[in-house]
Design a protein around this motif. Structure first.
Motif, PDB file in Angstrom:
ATOM      1  N   ALA A  47       0.910  -1.397  -0.048  1.00  0.00           N
ATOM      2  CA  ALA A  47       0.030  -0.052   0.105  1.00  0.00           C
ATOM      3  C   ALA A  47       0.673   1.256   0.016  1.00  0.00           C
ATOM      4  O   ALA A  47       0.444   2.450  -0.436  1.00  0.00           O
ATOM      5  N   ASP A  48       1.907   0.849   0.494  1.00  0.00           N
ATOM      6  CA  ASP A  48       3.335   2.367   0.496  1.00  0.00           C
ATOM      7  C   ASP A  48       3.410   2.603  -0.624  1.00  0.00           C
ATOM      8  O   ASP A  48       4.060   3.639  -0.890  1.00  0.00           O
ATOM      9  N   ASN A  49       3.969   1.762  -1.196  1.00  0.00           N
ATOM     10  CA  ASN A  49       4.615   2.043  -2.394  1.00  0.00           C
ATOM     11  C   ASN A  49       3.331   1.564  -3.816  1.00  0.00           C
ATOM     12  O   ASN A  49       4.074   1.528  -4.501  1.00  0.00           O
ATOM     13  N   MET A  50       2.612   1.706  -3.714  1.00  0.00           N
ATOM     14  CA  MET A  50       1.599   1.719  -5.193  1.00  0.00           C
ATOM     15  C   MET A  50       0.753   3.214  -5.073  1.00  0.00           C
ATOM     16  O   MET A  50       0.374   3.219  -3.996  1.00  0.00           O
ATOM     17  N   ASP A  51       0.063   3.178  -5.946  1.00  0.00           N
ATOM     18  CA  ASP A  51      -0.854   3.977  -6.147  1.00  0.00           C
ATOM     19  C   ASP A  51      -1.621   3.144  -5.457  1.00  0.00           C
ATOM     20  O   ASP A  51      -2.325   1.875  -5.717  1.00  0.00           O
ATOM     21  N   LYS A  52      -2.479   3.910  -4.641  1.00  0.00           N
ATOM     22  CA  LYS A  52      -3.901   3.037  -3.932  1.00  0.00           C
ATOM     23  C   LYS A  52      -5.197   3.174  -4.325  1.00  0.00           C
ATOM     24  O   LYS A  52      -5.185   2.071  -4.702  1.00  0.00           O
TER      25      LYS A  52
END
Length: 324
Positions: free
Chosen positions: A70-75
């Motif tokens: 979640a921190d490293n992708m477009d949500k």
């Protein structure tokens, strides 16, 4: 705030997801508990408890990895992929319901829990990015209320669906349609790109969980909040799982009374969410936690004292009206 594009599509998506999860889980529990299933390889009591464990296990196994993802992708993109996965799982679940393949439904319940485990971190981490600082508590209250009203509607719907003459058919159609509706609503969520330095995503579920715990313990207020939330969900999951057997064995009641108990439980949490929002005056306030824990304890004991004596007729079963 509620009707803005930055909040409404996300709110609808998470509500539809919670609704569908609870319809499917409770349809499975009610079918097994009240339909006198003969071909289970294990007892009904064991199946009910196993179902609860199977749904919760992925949260323990995958939550840390889900947080990294979640921190490293477009949500918004991540949510759409998760909702597409839900469509596949629920269409498979519809086939399992129609064929009355209970063990396959149990496996799909694990996959449903896995999908929910990956949706959980993005569901909450999205709020600070999409909302203004003075909207966070209100937004969180809406999400909490929406989640538990979805649980309410889902559990009530499951009771209605199972008691229907064509219950399995309507249950199968419902979970498939809701999954597709959730995917469509997720398409309207605006882009929410990752913030900060993007890390390489590695699948390390157990070590990732341990690292997250060590990091959280460095900030006492965050650690206490995690413990409180964990206890709340532990207790809530216990109630929600045991209500069918509790109603059948100790309240001598049918599936409609199970829906009543679940409904009252969910309404109480929705009301409590907004009471909390009012008492905190728009700020994050951990001082309310002891009152919540005290209430859970006192009224949990009161529920034990409120169990009625067994009816004279051993074969008597309370319906909704008679129970009230």
């Amino acid at each position: 705030m509620l009707l803005t594009k930055r909040f409404l599509p996300y709110f609808a998506t998470q509500c539809l997801g919670a609704l569908n999860d609870n319809i499917y889980k409770n349809v499975l529990l009610l079918l097994v508990t009240f339909s006198q299933v003969k071909d289970l390889p294990i007892s009904v009591d064991m199946f009910v408890n196993l179902a609860a464990g199977v749904f919760i296990l992925p949260f323990f196994l995958f939550s840390a990895h889900a947080g990294v993802v979640a921190d490293n992708m477009d949500k918004a993109k991540l949510i759409r992929r998760l909702k597409l996965l839900e469509v596949i799982i629920m269409f498979s679940a519809a086939i399992a319901i129609l064929s009355e393949s209970y063990m396959m439904m149990l496996l799909l319940l694990f996959l449903t829990g896995s999908q929910s485990a990956y949706f959980g971190p993005v569901k909450y981490s999205l709020l600070p990015q999409a909302l203004k600082e003075d909207e966070l508590v209100t937004g969180n209250a809406w999400v909490e209320m929406g989640t538990f009203l979805s649980i309410l509607v889902g559990t009530l719907s499951a009771g209605i669906l199972v008691s229907n003459e064509n219950g399995t058919l309507w249950s199968a159609i419902t979970v498939a349609v809701l999954a597709f509706a959730g995917y469509l609503s997720s398409r309207a969520i605006p882009a929410l790109p990752p913030q900060g330095v993007i890390e390489k995503i590695r699948f390390r579920p157990l070590s990732g969980t341990w690292r997250s715990i060590k990091k959280a313990r460095q900030t006492p207020s965050i650690w206490m909040a995690i413990l409180a939330i964990s206890w709340f969900w532990f207790l809530g999951a216990t109630y929600l799982t045991q209500f069918p057997n509790f109603a059948k064995l100790h309240l001598h009641s049918g599936a409609t009374v199970v829906s009543l108990l679940l409904g009252m439980f969910s309404i109480g949490i929705a009301v409590g969410s907004f009471v909390c929002e009012r008492f905190s005056y728009g700020h994050v306030e951990l001082g309310l936690l002891p009152f919540g824990v005290l209430g859970l304890t006192i009224f949990g004991v009161d529920l034990l004292w409120a169990i009625p004596p067994a009816p004279v007729d051993a074969g008597f079963v309370y319906g909704l009206k008679a129970f009230i």
